[in-house]
Design an enzyme around this catalytic site. Structure first.
Site, PDB file in Angstrom:
ATOM      1  CE  LYS A 133      -3.973  -2.104   2.342  1.00  0.00           C
ATOM      2  NZ  LYS A 133      -4.705  -2.565   3.424  1.00  0.00           N
ATOM      3  CG  ASP A 148      -9.703   0.261   5.079  1.00  0.00           C
ATOM      4  OD1 ASP A 148      -9.187   0.170   3.925  1.00  0.00           O
ATOM      5  OD2 ASP A 148      -8.953  -0.173   5.683  1.00  0.00           O
ATOM      6  CD  GLN A 196      -3.551  -4.031   6.597  1.00  0.00           C
ATOM      7  OE1 GLN A 196      -3.499  -3.037   5.970  1.00  0.00           O
ATOM      8  NE2 GLN A 196      -4.013  -5.207   6.298  1.00  0.00           N
TER       9      GLN A 196
END
Ligand code: NAD
Length: 282
Positions: free
Chosen positions: A51, A118, A95
């Site tokens: 990422k 997200d 994460q």
């Protein structure tokens, strides 16, 4: 045997990220993504590194905030509060998976919905589920929808079957397909006779984490099959679909690797850029 179109997700993601990089450079903007990483997990380390590298290539600053796996919940929440309040930070992701002791729902709900790139905050999930839209949508389902669109797959009036009902993939994807006019069936590990349901699908998306679960006789002739799974089969990467068996029966198929996977990060970068633009009224 029919010709099966094999979708090249890697190429789509590359083109998308090049366009994004050009747009960000032209705007002379410096979007910023904060990645919160708690504890150590080999797979997460790889994902986070990828990422970050892809962010930097696109002109998005990316900082990884590492916390020890034994960190107190209050410290993690306080870091998220600081990032929420910091005007330099446009997007925040925590994460997953978090170490087991953490209340994932509570942590994800602490991220400001405006920076929740997200799309896991209940407000953003609710905007998607209700069909109102306007919130951030999780990157993997967004990547699936983009691949369907780029490859001119008609959705309206079609029967879509999604295997897997997770908050990250299955549920948001079902909502996106429904919002595009599909009749959607979601099947999961408690579903009886899955293969009779999948065999009715015009569009089948497998997102269950079971190596090569979907066999040739699970699909109808000419079905569009999207494989989200990322599994290891004797050390080799494979999806939730028996790829070789479906070639020649599906009309469209995504490979693993090189299908949905690369699109996930591309969509995260798009979400981060969208967050920047919203926060700067661009
Ligand atoms: P998850 O474990 O959170 O959810 C799995 C879902 O599949 C559950 O709803 C479960 O009921 C269902 N399921 C499990 N076994 C089943 C079976 N035998 N038959 C039918 N349904 C079954 O997983 P997830 O996070 O949604 O991920 C699913 C897969 O997608 C994994 O392989 C994961 O690695 C992959 N994934 C890929 C990307 C990407 O970028 N390509 C992103 C996220 C997840």
């Amino acid at each position: 045997m029919r010709d099966t179109l094999i979708i090249n997700g890697r190429l789509s993601a590359e083109v998308l990220e090049q366009n994004l990089a050009a747009e960000i450079a032209a705007a002379q903007a410096k979007p910023f993504l904060a990645v919160v990483l708690v504890g150590h997990n080999d797979a997460s380390e790889v994902y986070v590194r990828n990422k970050r590298n892809r962010c930097l290539k696109a002109g998005i600053a990316c900082e990884i905030f590492r916390l020890d796996e034994n960190v107190a919940e209050s410290e993690l929440l306080s870091l998220i509060d600081d990032l929420n309040a910091n005007p330099v930070v446009n997007g925040i992701i925590v994460q997953l998976p978090l170490p087991l002791e953490f209340d994932v729902q509570k942590i994800l709900a602490r991220v400001s919905p405006a920076k929740d790139v997200d799309g896991f905050h209940p407000l953003n999930a609710g905007l998607l589920a209700s069909g109102f839209g306007g919130g951030f949508v999780p990157a993997t389902p967004l990547g699936v929808m983009r691949l369907l669109k780029e490859n001119n797959v008609e959705l309206c009036g079609k029967h879509a079957v999604v295997i897997g009902a997770s908050v990250i993939v299955g549920r948001p994807l079902a909502a996106l397909l429904l919002n595009q006019g599909c009749s959607v069936s979601v099947v999961h590990d408690k579903t009886v006779d899955i293969e009779t349901i999948t065999a009715e699908a015009d569009i089948l998306v497998a997102a269950c984490g079971c190596p090569k679960l979907v066999k040739k006789d699970w699909i109808k002739e000419g079905a569009v099959v999207i494989d989200v799974g990322i599994n290891r089969d004797g050390g080799k990467l494979c999806g939730d679909v028996d790829f070789e068996a479906l070639c020649g029966k599906a009309s469209v198929l995504t490979p693993v690797p090189g299908g949905v996977g690369p699109m996930t990060i591309a969509m995260l970068l798009e979400n981060t850029w969208a967050a920047y633009k919203q926060q700067h009224n661009l």
